[in-house]
Motif scaffolding. Sequence first.
Motif, PDB file in Angstrom:
ATOM      1  N   ASP A 109      49.977  65.827   1.106  1.00  0.00           N
ATOM      2  CA  ASP A 109      50.551  66.705   0.092  1.00  0.00           C
ATOM      3  C   ASP A 109      52.079  66.702   0.204  1.00  0.00           C
ATOM      4  OD1 ASP A 109      50.275  68.790  -2.024  1.00  0.00           O
ATOM      5  OD2 ASP A 109      51.190  70.050  -0.495  1.00  0.00           O
ATOM      6  N   VAL A 110      52.568  66.739   1.452  1.00  0.00           N
ATOM      7  CA  VAL A 110      54.018  66.680   1.682  1.00  0.00           C
ATOM      8  C   VAL A 110      54.578  65.334   1.229  1.00  0.00           C
ATOM      9  CG1 VAL A 110      55.828  66.674   3.446  1.00  0.00           C
ATOM     10  CG2 VAL A 110      53.930  68.299   3.605  1.00  0.00           C
ATOM     11  N   LEU A 111      53.845  64.261   1.526  1.00  0.00           N
ATOM     12  CA  LEU A 111      54.311  62.911   1.208  1.00  0.00           C
ATOM     13  C   LEU A 111      53.904  62.453  -0.184  1.00  0.00           C
ATOM     14  CD1 LEU A 111      53.543  61.149   4.630  1.00  0.00           C
ATOM     15  CD2 LEU A 111      55.749  62.005   3.804  1.00  0.00           C
ATOM     16  N   LYS A 112      53.268  63.355  -0.941  1.00  0.00           N
ATOM     17  CA  LYS A 112      52.888  63.061  -2.331  1.00  0.00           C
ATOM     18  C   LYS A 112      51.994  61.821  -2.422  1.00  0.00           C
ATOM     19  CE  LYS A 112      57.000  65.250  -4.317  1.00  0.00           C
ATOM     20  NZ  LYS A 112      57.430  65.910  -3.061  1.00  0.00           N
ATOM     21  N   ASP A 113      50.982  61.790  -1.536  1.00  0.00           N
ATOM     22  CA  ASP A 113      50.008  60.690  -1.509  1.00  0.00           C
ATOM     23  C   ASP A 113      50.677  59.317  -1.417  1.00  0.00           C
ATOM     24  OD1 ASP A 113      47.645  62.267  -1.595  1.00  0.00           O
ATOM     25  OD2 ASP A 113      47.911  62.547  -3.751  1.00  0.00           O
ATOM     26  N   GLN A 114      51.676  59.254  -0.568  1.00  0.00           N
ATOM     27  CA  GLN A 114      52.417  58.007  -0.378  1.00  0.00           C
ATOM     28  C   GLN A 114      51.507  56.856   0.006  1.00  0.00           C
ATOM     29  OE1 GLN A 114      55.659  58.292   2.461  1.00  0.00           O
ATOM     30  NE2 GLN A 114      55.415  56.162   3.072  1.00  0.00           N
ATOM     31  N   LYS A 115      51.780  55.696  -0.536  1.00  0.00           N
ATOM     32  CA  LYS A 115      51.051  54.483  -0.175  1.00  0.00           C
ATOM     33  C   LYS A 115      51.929  53.608   0.715  1.00  0.00           C
ATOM     34  CE  LYS A 115      47.895  54.141  -4.108  1.00  0.00           C
ATOM     35  NZ  LYS A 115      47.366  53.250  -5.169  1.00  0.00           N
ATOM     36  N   ASN A 116      51.246  52.708   1.455  1.00  0.00           N
ATOM     37  CA  ASN A 116      51.931  51.710   2.290  1.00  0.00           C
ATOM     38  C   ASN A 116      52.866  52.340   3.313  1.00  0.00           C
ATOM     39  OD1 ASN A 116      50.829  49.355   0.850  1.00  0.00           O
ATOM     40  ND2 ASN A 116      52.111  50.071  -0.844  1.00  0.00           N
ATOM     41  N   GLY A 117      52.439  53.457   3.907  1.00  0.00           N
ATOM     42  CA  GLY A 117      53.222  54.090   4.946  1.00  0.00           C
ATOM     43  C   GLY A 117      52.896  53.521   6.320  1.00  0.00           C
ATOM     44  N   PHE A 118      53.467  54.161   7.331  1.00  0.00           N
ATOM     45  CA  PHE A 118      53.193  53.759   8.716  1.00  0.00           C
ATOM     46  C   PHE A 118      52.950  55.010   9.552  1.00  0.00           C
ATOM     47  CE2 PHE A 118      53.746  52.326  13.012  1.00  0.00           C
ATOM     48  CZ  PHE A 118      53.343  50.997  13.003  1.00  0.00           C
ATOM     49  N   PHE A 119      51.842  55.013  10.301  1.00  0.00           N
ATOM     50  CA  PHE A 119      51.481  56.169  11.124  1.00  0.00           C
ATOM     51  C   PHE A 119      51.364  55.784  12.596  1.00  0.00           C
ATOM     52  CE2 PHE A 119      47.244  54.500   9.791  1.00  0.00           C
ATOM     53  CZ  PHE A 119      46.687  54.259  11.033  1.00  0.00           C
ATOM     54  N   VAL A 120      51.456  56.815  13.431  1.00  0.00           N
ATOM     55  CA  VAL A 120      51.137  56.711  14.857  1.00  0.00           C
ATOM     56  C   VAL A 120      50.173  57.841  15.159  1.00  0.00           C
ATOM     57  CG1 VAL A 120      51.977  56.784  17.223  1.00  0.00           C
ATOM     58  CG2 VAL A 120      53.410  55.781  15.429  1.00  0.00           C
ATOM     59  N   GLU A 121      49.014  57.518  15.745  1.00  0.00           N
ATOM     60  CA  GLU A 121      48.045  58.558  16.103  1.00  0.00           C
ATOM     61  C   GLU A 121      47.725  58.487  17.589  1.00  0.00           C
ATOM     62  OE1 GLU A 121      43.965  60.714  14.538  1.00  0.00           O
ATOM     63  OE2 GLU A 121      44.358  58.654  13.883  1.00  0.00           O
ATOM     64  N   CYS A 122      47.980  59.591  18.286  1.00  0.00           N
ATOM     65  CA  CYS A 122      47.699  59.698  19.711  1.00  0.00           C
ATOM     66  C   CYS A 122      47.282  61.139  20.012  1.00  0.00           C
ATOM     67  CB  CYS A 122      48.929  59.342  20.527  1.00  0.00           C
ATOM     68  SG  CYS A 122      48.647  59.393  22.318  1.00  0.00           S
ATOM     69  N   GLY A 123      46.108  61.397  20.672  1.00  0.00           N
ATOM     70  CA  GLY A 123      45.131  60.426  21.026  1.00  0.00           C
ATOM     71  C   GLY A 123      44.207  60.078  19.869  1.00  0.00           C
ATOM     72  N   ALA A 124      43.848  58.853  19.893  1.00  0.00           N
ATOM     73  CA  ALA A 124      43.030  58.305  18.815  1.00  0.00           C
ATOM     74  C   ALA A 124      41.552  58.629  18.973  1.00  0.00           C
ATOM     75  CB  ALA A 124      43.227  56.805  18.761  1.00  0.00           C
ATOM     76  N   LEU A 125      41.158  59.126  20.148  1.00  0.00           N
ATOM     77  CA  LEU A 125      39.757  59.422  20.468  1.00  0.00           C
ATOM     78  C   LEU A 125      38.923  58.153  20.303  1.00  0.00           C
ATOM     79  CD1 LEU A 125      38.132  61.779  21.528  1.00  0.00           C
ATOM     80  CD2 LEU A 125      37.580  62.420  19.177  1.00  0.00           C
ATOM     81  N   ASP A 126      37.943  58.129  19.378  1.00  0.00           N
ATOM     82  CA  ASP A 126      37.147  56.917  19.199  1.00  0.00           C
ATOM     83  C   ASP A 126      37.555  56.142  17.946  1.00  0.00           C
ATOM     84  OD1 ASP A 126      36.165  58.450  17.135  1.00  0.00           O
ATOM     85  OD2 ASP A 126      34.057  58.321  17.730  1.00  0.00           O
ATOM     86  N   GLY A 127      38.651  56.566  17.324  1.00  0.00           N
ATOM     87  CA  GLY A 127      39.134  55.877  16.141  1.00  0.00           C
ATOM     88  C   GLY A 127      38.511  56.337  14.844  1.00  0.00           C
ATOM     89  N   GLU A 128      37.593  57.304  14.926  1.00  0.00           N
ATOM     90  CA  GLU A 128      36.919  57.786  13.713  1.00  0.00           C
ATOM     91  C   GLU A 128      36.741  59.298  13.704  1.00  0.00           C
ATOM     92  OE1 GLU A 128      32.779  57.140  11.127  1.00  0.00           O
ATOM     93  OE2 GLU A 128      33.123  55.996  12.970  1.00  0.00           O
ATOM     94  N   LEU A 129      36.123  59.845  14.735  1.00  0.00           N
ATOM     95  CA  LEU A 129      35.852  61.271  14.780  1.00  0.00           C
ATOM     96  C   LEU A 129      37.152  62.072  14.678  1.00  0.00           C
ATOM     97  CD1 LEU A 129      33.699  63.512  15.225  1.00  0.00           C
ATOM     98  CD2 LEU A 129      34.219  63.352  17.675  1.00  0.00           C
ATOM     99  N   ARG A 130      37.252  62.932  13.678  1.00  0.00           N
ATOM    100  CA  ARG A 130      38.420  63.790  13.447  1.00  0.00           C
ATOM    101  C   ARG A 130      39.714  63.001  13.267  1.00  0.00           C
ATOM    102  NH1 ARG A 130      37.199  68.195  18.288  1.00  0.00           N
ATOM    103  NH2 ARG A 130      35.067  68.723  17.639  1.00  0.00           N
ATOM    104  N   MET A 136      44.314  57.303   5.319  1.00  0.00           N
ATOM    105  CA  MET A 136      45.580  56.636   4.984  1.00  0.00           C
ATOM    106  C   MET A 136      45.429  55.127   5.070  1.00  0.00           C
ATOM    107  SD  MET A 136      48.007  59.179   7.206  1.00  0.00           S
ATOM    108  CE  MET A 136      48.041  60.949   6.884  1.00  0.00           C
ATOM    109  N   GLU A 137      44.715  54.689   6.089  1.00  0.00           N
ATOM    110  CA  GLU A 137      44.502  53.255   6.280  1.00  0.00           C
ATOM    111  C   GLU A 137      43.589  52.671   5.211  1.00  0.00           C
ATOM    112  OE1 GLU A 137      41.972  50.427   9.326  1.00  0.00           O
ATOM    113  OE2 GLU A 137      42.814  52.289  10.109  1.00  0.00           O
ATOM    114  N   LEU A 138      42.464  53.336   4.952  1.00  0.00           N
ATOM    115  CA  LEU A 138      41.447  52.771   4.071  1.00  0.00           C
ATOM    116  C   LEU A 138      41.770  52.926   2.588  1.00  0.00           C
ATOM    117  CD1 LEU A 138      38.140  53.844   5.883  1.00  0.00           C
ATOM    118  CD2 LEU A 138      39.433  51.718   6.096  1.00  0.00           C
ATOM    119  N   ASP A 139      42.344  54.072   2.208  1.00  0.00           N
ATOM    120  CA  ASP A 139      42.524  54.354   0.788  1.00  0.00           C
ATOM    121  C   ASP A 139      43.970  54.242   0.302  1.00  0.00           C
ATOM    122  OD1 ASP A 139      39.914  55.490   1.608  1.00  0.00           O
ATOM    123  OD2 ASP A 139      39.835  56.236  -0.436  1.00  0.00           O
ATOM    124  N   LEU A 140      44.925  54.316   1.218  1.00  0.00           N
ATOM    125  CA  LEU A 140      46.323  54.279   0.800  1.00  0.00           C
ATOM    126  C   LEU A 140      47.079  53.085   1.377  1.00  0.00           C
ATOM    127  CD1 LEU A 140      47.174  58.092   1.066  1.00  0.00           C
ATOM    128  CD2 LEU A 140      46.587  56.779  -0.978  1.00  0.00           C
TER     129      LEU A 140
END
Length: 300
Positions: A109-130, A136-140
């Motif tokens: 909402d803040v980024l106005k559904d920006q496409k082609n961005g770059f994220f960092v996620e830590c901790g990633a857990l199992d890469g899916e749960l929560r 962002m990866e799959l749809d944007l």
Amino acid sequence: MRRSTFAKGRPVALMTVLSVGCTLFFFRYCYLESSELNISNYISQSLFQASICDIDYINSAKSALEQDDPCILRIIREKFLFPPSQNRLHLYDPRNHNPSQGQADVILDVLKDQKNGFFVECGALDGELRSNTLYMELDLEWQGVLIEGDPKNYKKVLEKNRRVWTVPACLSTSPYPKTVVYNQAFNLGRISQNETIDEKREESVRVQCFPFFSILSALDQTQIDYFSLDIEGDEFTVLKTIPWDRVDIKTLSVEIAHDLENKKIIRAYMEQKGYEIVAPYPEEGDTVGNDFIFKKRRIE
């Protein structure tokens, strides 16, 4: 008279020749040899540094190395930075592209559904749960990096075949690389707060940690659209390692559920660094996954 003049001038000429000779001697044996020695020392020192560029070296050097020291970046790139998977995505719930607990919605909402961005996620857990970044990866069509310190969880991250970079390490709570004892407990795992006791536990393991900025530098990516930080209590210490003048992070979600004592301190610290908190406010009882959501003030 001519003979007498020559006789008188001969000592002068001799002195001139000797002076020039001494100058050449000094230049050849002092200056040139000194320069050659300096060059030789430089080459030897460079070769020596290259020969000791290993995990033990960067962990023992501590604050003697900059966070973007070439040796640190080399170790990360060669041993800890794995490229996006080219295999078919393997989710246990492929219909749910947004398993986030609300953080992703607020960020987008803040980024106005920006496409082609770059994220960092830590901790990633199992890469899916929560995951706060899967949508962002799959749809944007975002790119990014998943960082997970728990070896058991990281193995599950790889099994998802996500099309982003992955790092099997924890974020260092110091501005230099180090190893720590890590208590494995799936979504509650974290860096040990008492290594003397925890290193004897069967579910604990020693893992490598790198500063956040070191990982970004290894990726040649210091402009981040979204940083998701959820490491069960060490969020504030990690934030303090970041050289904010050398990165551009538009938005962050920072978990505060396990660091309630520093909740107000985290907010004040981020405001000092040029960020503002995005409603809803967790301290008012309306939570977004127990996180603070921050945006850089220049974002409209």
